[in-house]
Design a protein around this motif. Structure first.
Motif, PDB file in Angstrom:
ATOM      1  N   LYS A   2       0.173  37.505 -21.268  1.00 49.81           N
ATOM      2  CA  LYS A   2       0.862  36.463 -22.030  1.00 49.81           C
ATOM      3  C   LYS A   2      -0.008  35.950 -23.168  1.00 49.81           C
ATOM      4  O   LYS A   2       0.512  35.566 -24.212  1.00 49.81           O
ATOM      5  CB  LYS A   2       1.284  35.322 -21.118  1.00 49.81           C
ATOM      6  CG  LYS A   2       2.453  35.684 -20.242  1.00 49.81           C
ATOM      7  CD  LYS A   2       2.967  34.487 -19.496  1.00 49.81           C
ATOM      8  CE  LYS A   2       4.153  34.940 -18.645  1.00 49.81           C
ATOM      9  NZ  LYS A   2       4.748  33.824 -17.922  1.00 49.81           N
ATOM     10  N   LYS A  56      11.234  35.601 -22.129  1.00 50.59           N
ATOM     11  CA  LYS A  56      12.206  34.622 -22.587  1.00 50.59           C
ATOM     12  C   LYS A  56      11.829  33.194 -22.199  1.00 50.59           C
ATOM     13  O   LYS A  56      11.984  32.273 -22.989  1.00 50.59           O
ATOM     14  CB  LYS A  56      13.573  34.971 -22.005  1.00 50.59           C
ATOM     15  CG  LYS A  56      14.668  34.055 -22.440  1.00 50.59           C
ATOM     16  CD  LYS A  56      15.993  34.451 -21.822  1.00 50.59           C
ATOM     17  CE  LYS A  56      17.081  33.487 -22.225  1.00 50.59           C
ATOM     18  NZ  LYS A  56      18.352  33.801 -21.613  1.00 50.59           N
ATOM     19  N   GLU A  57      11.326  33.002 -20.988  1.00 51.42           N
ATOM     20  CA  GLU A  57      11.026  31.656 -20.520  1.00 51.42           C
ATOM     21  C   GLU A  57       9.944  30.991 -21.369  1.00 51.42           C
ATOM     22  O   GLU A  57      10.074  29.836 -21.779  1.00 51.42           O
ATOM     23  CB  GLU A  57      10.585  31.669 -19.051  1.00 51.42           C
ATOM     24  CG  GLU A  57      11.647  32.144 -18.097  1.00 51.42           C
ATOM     25  CD  GLU A  57      11.752  33.661 -18.019  1.00 51.42           C
ATOM     26  OE1 GLU A  57      10.771  34.343 -18.375  1.00 51.42           O
ATOM     27  OE2 GLU A  57      12.809  34.145 -17.623  1.00 51.42           O
ATOM     28  N   VAL A  58       8.893  31.714 -21.632  1.00 48.52           N
ATOM     29  CA  VAL A  58       7.790  31.159 -22.425  1.00 48.52           C
ATOM     30  C   VAL A  58       8.235  30.942 -23.865  1.00 48.52           C
ATOM     31  O   VAL A  58       7.923  29.919 -24.474  1.00 48.52           O
ATOM     32  CB  VAL A  58       6.559  32.088 -22.365  1.00 48.52           C
ATOM     33  CG1 VAL A  58       5.446  31.568 -23.257  1.00 48.52           C
ATOM     34  CG2 VAL A  58       6.072  32.226 -20.937  1.00 48.52           C
ATOM     35  N   GLU A  60      11.214  30.252 -24.977  1.00 46.42           N
ATOM     36  CA  GLU A  60      12.079  29.084 -25.072  1.00 46.42           C
ATOM     37  C   GLU A  60      11.294  27.786 -24.888  1.00 46.42           C
ATOM     38  O   GLU A  60      11.648  26.765 -25.459  1.00 46.42           O
ATOM     39  CB  GLU A  60      13.217  29.186 -24.074  1.00 46.42           C
ATOM     40  CG  GLU A  60      14.202  30.247 -24.488  1.00 46.42           C
ATOM     41  CD  GLU A  60      15.548  30.091 -23.818  1.00 46.42           C
ATOM     42  OE1 GLU A  60      15.744  29.082 -23.116  1.00 46.42           O
ATOM     43  OE2 GLU A  60      16.375  30.976 -24.015  1.00 46.42           O
ATOM     44  N   ARG A  61      10.238  27.833 -24.094  1.00 48.28           N
ATOM     45  CA  ARG A  61       9.411  26.645 -23.911  1.00 48.28           C
ATOM     46  C   ARG A  61       8.715  26.267 -25.223  1.00 48.28           C
ATOM     47  O   ARG A  61       8.609  25.095 -25.576  1.00 48.28           O
ATOM     48  CB  ARG A  61       8.366  26.885 -22.830  1.00 48.28           C
ATOM     49  CG  ARG A  61       7.566  25.643 -22.548  1.00 48.28           C
ATOM     50  CD  ARG A  61       6.620  25.746 -21.377  1.00 48.28           C
ATOM     51  NE  ARG A  61       6.499  27.044 -20.761  1.00 48.28           N
ATOM     52  CZ  ARG A  61       5.363  27.579 -20.350  1.00 48.28           C
ATOM     53  NH1 ARG A  61       4.245  26.900 -20.485  1.00 48.28           N
ATOM     54  NH2 ARG A  61       5.324  28.756 -19.794  1.00 48.28           N
ATOM     55  N   TYR A  62       8.216  27.252 -25.956  1.00 55.44           N
ATOM     56  CA  TYR A  62       7.513  26.983 -27.211  1.00 55.44           C
ATOM     57  C   TYR A  62       8.450  26.891 -28.402  1.00 55.44           C
ATOM     58  O   TYR A  62       8.036  26.522 -29.495  1.00 55.44           O
ATOM     59  CB  TYR A  62       6.458  28.057 -27.471  1.00 55.44           C
ATOM     60  CG  TYR A  62       5.324  27.994 -26.486  1.00 55.44           C
ATOM     61  CD1 TYR A  62       4.475  26.907 -26.462  1.00 55.44           C
ATOM     62  CD2 TYR A  62       5.117  29.006 -25.566  1.00 55.44           C
ATOM     63  CE1 TYR A  62       3.439  26.819 -25.552  1.00 55.44           C
ATOM     64  CE2 TYR A  62       4.086  28.939 -24.639  1.00 55.44           C
ATOM     65  CZ  TYR A  62       3.250  27.848 -24.646  1.00 55.44           C
ATOM     66  OH  TYR A  62       2.238  27.772 -23.738  1.00 55.44           O
ATOM     67  N   ARG A  63       9.695  27.222 -28.219  1.00 58.32           N
ATOM     68  CA  ARG A  63      10.663  27.229 -29.314  1.00 58.32           C
ATOM     69  C   ARG A  63      10.811  25.850 -29.946  1.00 58.32           C
ATOM     70  O   ARG A  63      10.935  25.724 -31.160  1.00 58.32           O
ATOM     71  CB  ARG A  63      12.002  27.716 -28.789  1.00 58.32           C
ATOM     72  CG  ARG A  63      13.066  27.782 -29.817  1.00 58.32           C
ATOM     73  CD  ARG A  63      14.324  28.313 -29.182  1.00 58.32           C
ATOM     74  NE  ARG A  63      15.426  28.208 -30.100  1.00 58.32           N
ATOM     75  CZ  ARG A  63      16.673  28.376 -29.778  1.00 58.32           C
ATOM     76  NH1 ARG A  63      16.977  28.680 -28.535  1.00 58.32           N
ATOM     77  NH2 ARG A  63      17.609  28.253 -30.659  1.00 58.32           N
ATOM     78  N   ARG A  64      10.801  24.805 -29.134  1.00 63.10           N
ATOM     79  CA  ARG A  64      11.005  23.468 -29.693  1.00 63.10           C
ATOM     80  C   ARG A  64       9.855  23.055 -30.600  1.00 63.10           C
ATOM     81  O   ARG A  64      10.032  22.212 -31.486  1.00 63.10           O
ATOM     82  CB  ARG A  64      11.216  22.448 -28.589  1.00 63.10           C
ATOM     83  CG  ARG A  64       9.985  22.109 -27.808  1.00 63.10           C
ATOM     84  CD  ARG A  64      10.316  21.072 -26.731  1.00 63.10           C
ATOM     85  NE  ARG A  64       9.125  20.831 -25.954  1.00 63.10           N
ATOM     86  CZ  ARG A  64       8.505  19.673 -25.927  1.00 63.10           C
ATOM     87  NH1 ARG A  64       8.987  18.653 -26.583  1.00 63.10           N
ATOM     88  NH2 ARG A  64       7.414  19.536 -25.213  1.00 63.10           N
ATOM     89  N   TRP A  65       8.670  23.614 -30.400  1.00 64.06           N
ATOM     90  CA  TRP A  65       7.549  23.282 -31.284  1.00 64.06           C
ATOM     91  C   TRP A  65       7.802  23.727 -32.712  1.00 64.06           C
ATOM     92  O   TRP A  65       7.249  23.161 -33.647  1.00 64.06           O
ATOM     93  CB  TRP A  65       6.259  23.903 -30.783  1.00 64.06           C
ATOM     94  CG  TRP A  65       5.738  23.296 -29.529  1.00 64.06           C
ATOM     95  CD1 TRP A  65       6.263  22.246 -28.825  1.00 64.06           C
ATOM     96  CD2 TRP A  65       4.581  23.696 -28.825  1.00 64.06           C
ATOM     97  NE1 TRP A  65       5.500  21.980 -27.738  1.00 64.06           N
ATOM     98  CE2 TRP A  65       4.462  22.854 -27.700  1.00 64.06           C
ATOM     99  CE3 TRP A  65       3.646  24.684 -29.023  1.00 64.06           C
ATOM    100  CZ2 TRP A  65       3.428  22.975 -26.788  1.00 64.06           C
ATOM    101  CZ3 TRP A  65       2.614  24.806 -28.119  1.00 64.06           C
ATOM    102  CH2 TRP A  65       2.507  23.967 -27.013  1.00 64.06           C
ATOM    103  N   TYR A  70      12.127  18.421 -34.285  1.00 63.04           N
ATOM    104  CA  TYR A  70      11.102  17.992 -33.335  1.00 63.04           C
ATOM    105  C   TYR A  70       9.809  17.658 -34.063  1.00 63.04           C
ATOM    106  O   TYR A  70       9.183  16.623 -33.807  1.00 63.04           O
ATOM    107  CB  TYR A  70      10.862  19.088 -32.295  1.00 63.04           C
ATOM    108  CG  TYR A  70       9.721  18.793 -31.361  1.00 63.04           C
ATOM    109  CD1 TYR A  70       9.864  17.894 -30.316  1.00 63.04           C
ATOM    110  CD2 TYR A  70       8.483  19.419 -31.518  1.00 63.04           C
ATOM    111  CE1 TYR A  70       8.817  17.614 -29.455  1.00 63.04           C
ATOM    112  CE2 TYR A  70       7.431  19.148 -30.670  1.00 63.04           C
ATOM    113  CZ  TYR A  70       7.603  18.242 -29.642  1.00 63.04           C
ATOM    114  OH  TYR A  70       6.558  17.974 -28.803  1.00 63.04           O
TER     115      TYR A  70
END
Length: 80
Positions: A2, A56-58, A60-65, A70
């Motif tokens: 990762k 995908k999970e990671v 989407e977690r960093y997508r908002r940054w 935001y």
């Protein structure tokens, strides 16, 4: 693994910054015209390879940054 993906995502922003410097290079216009799409294409390839590696999970977690709303709210809160 990762970490490699996240590294690719972060490094993919460097070619975008480099595109801003292309007009100031001492090369011909034809070379500049080839260099810009190559830089942008390599940035996209690195970004999507990084997304594939991290999953995908990671992503989407960093997508908002990377969401401008935001970031704008974060900046506004820091100056209050």
């Amino acid at each position: 693994m990762k970490n490699l993906g996240i590294g690719l995502i972060l490094v993919s922003f460097l070619p975008w910054v480099t595109v801003a410097a292309v007009p100031f290079l001492a090369v011909s216009i034809a070379q500049k015209a080839v260099l810009v799409p190559v830089l942008l294409g390599s940035a996209e390839v690195m970004f999507w390879l990084g997304i594939l590696i991290v999953g995908k999970e990671v992503a989407e977690r960093y997508r908002r940054w990377l969401n401008p709303r935001y970031l704008w709210e974060k900046i506004r809160r820091s100056f209050r």
